[in-house]
Design an enzyme around this catalytic site. Structure first.
Site, PDB file in Angstrom:
ATOM      1  CB  ILE A 189      -0.422  -0.208   1.363  1.00 34.38           C
ATOM      2  CG1 ILE A 189      -0.435   0.217   2.557  1.00 34.38           C
ATOM      3  CG2 ILE A 189      -2.264  -0.999   1.219  1.00 34.38           C
ATOM      4  CD1 ILE A 189      -1.218  -0.235   4.169  1.00 34.38           C
ATOM      5  CG  ASP A 190       0.367   4.008  -2.957  1.00 31.38           C
ATOM      6  OD1 ASP A 190       0.718   3.418  -3.279  1.00 31.38           O
ATOM      7  OD2 ASP A 190      -1.613   4.419  -3.446  1.00 31.38           O
ATOM      8  CE  LYS A 191       6.889   9.022   2.887  1.00 34.62           C
ATOM      9  NZ  LYS A 191       7.405  10.049   2.129  1.00 34.62           N
TER      10      LYS A 191
ATOM     11  NE  ARG B 170      -2.653   8.181  -4.275  1.00 34.17           N
ATOM     12  CZ  ARG B 170      -1.666   8.444  -3.834  1.00 34.17           C
ATOM     13  NH1 ARG B 170      -1.074   7.509  -3.667  1.00 34.17           N
ATOM     14  NH2 ARG B 170      -1.210   9.807  -4.724  1.00 34.17           N
TER      15      ARG B 170
END
Length: 344
Positions: free
Chosen positions: A143-145, A263
């Site tokens: 998962i993104d930062k 997103r």
């Protein structure tokens, strides 16, 4: 460093490449992926009928005797770091963590330390039996930062192999919670004109596109309808905010798992996430929707308002069904509390 020798026969009608044939016929309990086997071939660790073969593309005949020398797992070059982790579940084969926003999953240029992998190397220590020949955590999804939430990580080759297969087959249950601009609704005539957007019973928005790296901005993903990778996201509205309603608390779930998928899909539909710095997370709200303080809190939200809330899968070793849910982090919960107060 010790080695173990695995010997087996090539079964009938073998695939045309040695690495594919070995991947098909290697004993299941060895949990050697095709990538690992290809590397072992190139390292000279594979013999066919007593002769070392170092080309993964070589042909192999039915009935051939294969020997594979597998070395004990070596130490990782990544440094362990004593970083606190919220561990949701752990056993000998895997670990599930609730990753905070701001933490990178894997070291990369510009983020060589302070990552989840650095933290796991310290936390797991000698419990890592080796993934791909190295004592390291097996990352099967990311998962993104600046997205918070649940991640499962393999501690053994068996778990890595089994989890990767489930992610590839899209059988892992993954639900995210997010705050977005607007209200996705089947009755919105604008959405009916957006390619790739459709609605299912229960007012569930379905986004079906291809995704690929953006041609000019390599940090972004772009929606395509030819080429790229197939991507499907579903979203339903849980709650709306504002007078008139200008924001939504939504639940999104993934059929596929591509980089930035939720997103970029939500932005494509015209419902970008609050705080998203890449896909348009700052938009002007209707003047009377909220008071000044709440409007400012929305504008100042420091990251994409996205949380990996639910993760469910079959245990890759013992076959049990596991399902976990992580509460919203404090920043998202505070934002929702402010929005609810204004909307009550």
């Amino acid at each position: 460093m010790g080695t173990r020798l695995i010997e087996f026969h090539i079964a009938a009608t073998p695939p045309p490449r040695l690495d594919k044939a070995l991947s098909r016929d290697v004993p299941d309990g060895e949990n050697l992926s095709r990538t690992r086997l290809a590397r072992l071939i190139q390292e000279g660790a594979v013999s066919v009928n007593g002769k070392v073969i170092d080309d993964p593309k070589s042909k192999v005949a039915e009935g051939s005797i294969v020997s594979v020398a597998v070395s004990e797992a070596e130490e990782s070059h990544i440094e362990p770091e004593d970083i606190p982790l919220e561990v949701v579940f752990e056993d000998n084969d895997l670990i599930v963590v609730n990753k905070p926003a701001g933490m990178v999953v894997h070291p990369a240029p510009g983020s060589s330390n302070g990552t989840l992998v650095n933290a796991l190397l310290h936390h797991c220590g000698e419990d890592l039996s080796g993934v791909g020949g190295v004592k390291r955590p097996g990352i099967v999804h990311r998962i993104d930062k600046d997205t918070s939430g649940l991640l499962v990580v393999a501690k053994s080759d068996a778990a890595h192999h089994g989890l990767a297969a489930q992610f590839h087959a899209h059988t892992v249950e993954r639900y995210y919670r997010a705050v977005c601009y607007g209200v996705p609704d089947a009755n919105d005539p604008r959405l009916r004109g957006v390619k790739g957007v459709s609605f299912e019973p229960g007012n569930i928005m379905r986004l079906t596109t291809q995704l690929a790296r953006h041609k000019t901005d390599r940090q972004k993903q772009a929606v395509l309808f030819h080429g790229g990778k197939h991507a499907v996201t579903r979203a339903r509205v849980v709650e709306t905010f504002g007078s008139p309603s200008v924001l939504s608390f939504v639940e999104c779930w993934l059929e596929t798992g591509r980089t930035h998928q939720i997103r970029v899909h939500m932005a494509h539909a015209g419902h970008s996430l609050i705080g998203d710095p890449v896909y348009g997370g700052k938009r002007k709200l209707a003047t009377r929707a909220f008071d000044e303080a709440t409007t400012q809190a929305i504008s100042d939200f420091p990251r994409q308002a996205l949380h990996a809330a639910v993760l469910g899968f079959e245990h890759p070793v013992n076959g049990g069904i596991l399902r976990f849910e992580a509460d919203l982090p404090e920043d998202m919960q505070s934002l929702l509390d402010a929005l609810r107060q204004q909307s009550s």
